[in-house]
Design a protein around this motif. Structure first.
Motif, PDB file in Angstrom:
ATOM      1  N   ASP A 229       0.826  -1.213   0.000  1.00  0.00           N
ATOM      2  CA  ASP A 229       0.000   0.000   0.000  1.00  0.00           C
ATOM      3  C   ASP A 229       0.859   1.261   0.000  1.00  0.00           C
ATOM      4  O   ASP A 229       0.591   2.213  -0.752  1.00  0.00           O
ATOM      5  N   ASN A 230       1.886   1.274   0.835  1.00  0.00           N
ATOM      6  CA  ASN A 230       2.706   2.475   0.955  1.00  0.00           C
ATOM      7  C   ASN A 230       3.584   2.716  -0.258  1.00  0.00           C
ATOM      8  O   ASN A 230       3.808   3.872  -0.640  1.00  0.00           O
ATOM      9  N   ILE A 231       4.062   1.664  -0.879  1.00  0.00           N
ATOM     10  CA  ILE A 231       4.905   1.868  -2.050  1.00  0.00           C
ATOM     11  C   ILE A 231       4.063   2.349  -3.236  1.00  0.00           C
ATOM     12  O   ILE A 231       4.511   3.160  -4.053  1.00  0.00           O
ATOM     13  N   ARG A 232       2.810   1.885  -3.314  1.00  0.00           N
ATOM     14  CA  ARG A 232       1.913   2.395  -4.350  1.00  0.00           C
ATOM     15  C   ARG A 232       1.590   3.863  -4.106  1.00  0.00           C
ATOM     16  O   ARG A 232       1.557   4.680  -5.038  1.00  0.00           O
ATOM     17  N   SER A 233       1.356   4.200  -2.845  1.00  0.00           N
ATOM     18  CA  SER A 233       1.055   5.592  -2.494  1.00  0.00           C
ATOM     19  C   SER A 233       2.250   6.495  -2.799  1.00  0.00           C
ATOM     20  O   SER A 233       2.088   7.596  -3.352  1.00  0.00           O
ATOM     21  N   ALA A 234       3.458   6.044  -2.463  1.00  0.00           N
ATOM     22  CA  ALA A 234       4.662   6.830  -2.741  1.00  0.00           C
ATOM     23  C   ALA A 234       4.852   7.018  -4.241  1.00  0.00           C
ATOM     24  O   ALA A 234       5.259   8.099  -4.697  1.00  0.00           O
ATOM     25  N   PHE A 235       4.540   5.989  -5.006  1.00  0.00           N
ATOM     26  CA  PHE A 235       4.684   6.088  -6.462  1.00  0.00           C
ATOM     27  C   PHE A 235       3.738   7.138  -7.034  1.00  0.00           C
ATOM     28  O   PHE A 235       4.122   7.934  -7.899  1.00  0.00           O
TER      29      PHE A 235
END
Length: 249
Positions: A229-235
């Motif tokens: 979830d967080n890596i998608r949000s950061a992207f």
């Protein structure tokens, strides 16, 4: 294949490993890659293994026999961890040589194995080494205070970005788990149970923290989902290309 890593921090040493040894369509097997040897108050040592399972098992078995027979040199009377790293390389080469000299169906068989050994011996500072299949070894540096063996490429990027000598232990252990989980996501030959251990610098005790996570462990599932979830949000928050593309028109 497998994946193991270790980190040399100001506070101590972190070790983490998977346990998968075979991942075919009809067979998945596991075997612990983390081996612990200690004499409380005198030394605490951890060995991680990767590569040919027969070779690594034979090397660990010889270390155990040395202790049982109280040989002139063994891991409980060695003065330096680097001396044990040299010995691991010698044992590994000797075991590999058995297969190299055999003909028939075993000709050309890859029996190579690699090891990480770390810990502390009374009177010395903590040490961490990676032993190559060729028998030589290297240590971790301040710039890259971690070592990897096995399937290393998928889990390396996060280590490069996060791990420094002054990284807190909690952060380092989470980073190690994400590194292994990222590898599992891309390579089916790496898998749980996952083992993690922290040795506190100067303690000379077997372990400060140790835990083992099975595939269905709630924390592992939560960690994986949170990271996704967080890596998608950061992207999604990366700078837009729109302005640059419009300027090229």
């Amino acid at each position: 294949m497998t994946y193991c890593l270790a980190m040399a921090l100001d506070q101590g040493l972190v070790f983490c490993s998977d346990s998968r040894t075979n991942a075919g369509p009809d067979r998945v097997s596991t075997y612990s890659k983390m081996h612990r040897f200690s004499v409380p108050g005198d030394r605490s040592l951890v060995i991680l293994t990767a590569g040919n399972l027969a070779t690594s098992q034979a090397v660990i078995a010889q270390l155990q026999r040395d202790l049982e027979e109280n040989t002139d040199f063994n891991i409980f009377n060695a003065r330096y961890v680097s001396d044990i790293a040299d010995y691991l390389g010698t044992l590994s080469l000797a075991e590999q040589d058995k297969y190299a000299k055999k003909g028939g169906p075993n000709a050309g068989f890859n029996a190579s194995a690699s090891f990480i050994i770390g810990g502390q011996i009374k009177g010395q500072d903590q040490e961490l080494y990676m032993v190559y299949p060729e028998g030589n070894h290297i240590t971790a540096s301040d710039l890259y205070p971690y070592l990897q063996i096995g399937e290393t490429k998928y889990g390396k990027p996060i280590l490069d970005r996060i791990i420094r000598p002054d990284t807190p232990v909690e952060t380092a252990m989470r980073c190690a788990l994400v590194s292994i989980d990222s590898t599992m996501r891309s390579n089916a030959t790496v898998g749980p149970p996952l083992e993690c251990l922290f040795y506190r610098r100067g303690s000379l005790e077997p372990q400060e923290r140790y835990f083992k996570l099975e595939e269905n462990h709630p924390y592992l599932a939560e960690l994986r989902q949170s990271w996704d979830d967080n890596i998608r949000s950061a992207f999604e928050e990366l700078p837009s290309l729109s302005a640059m593309l419009e300027g090229d028109e």
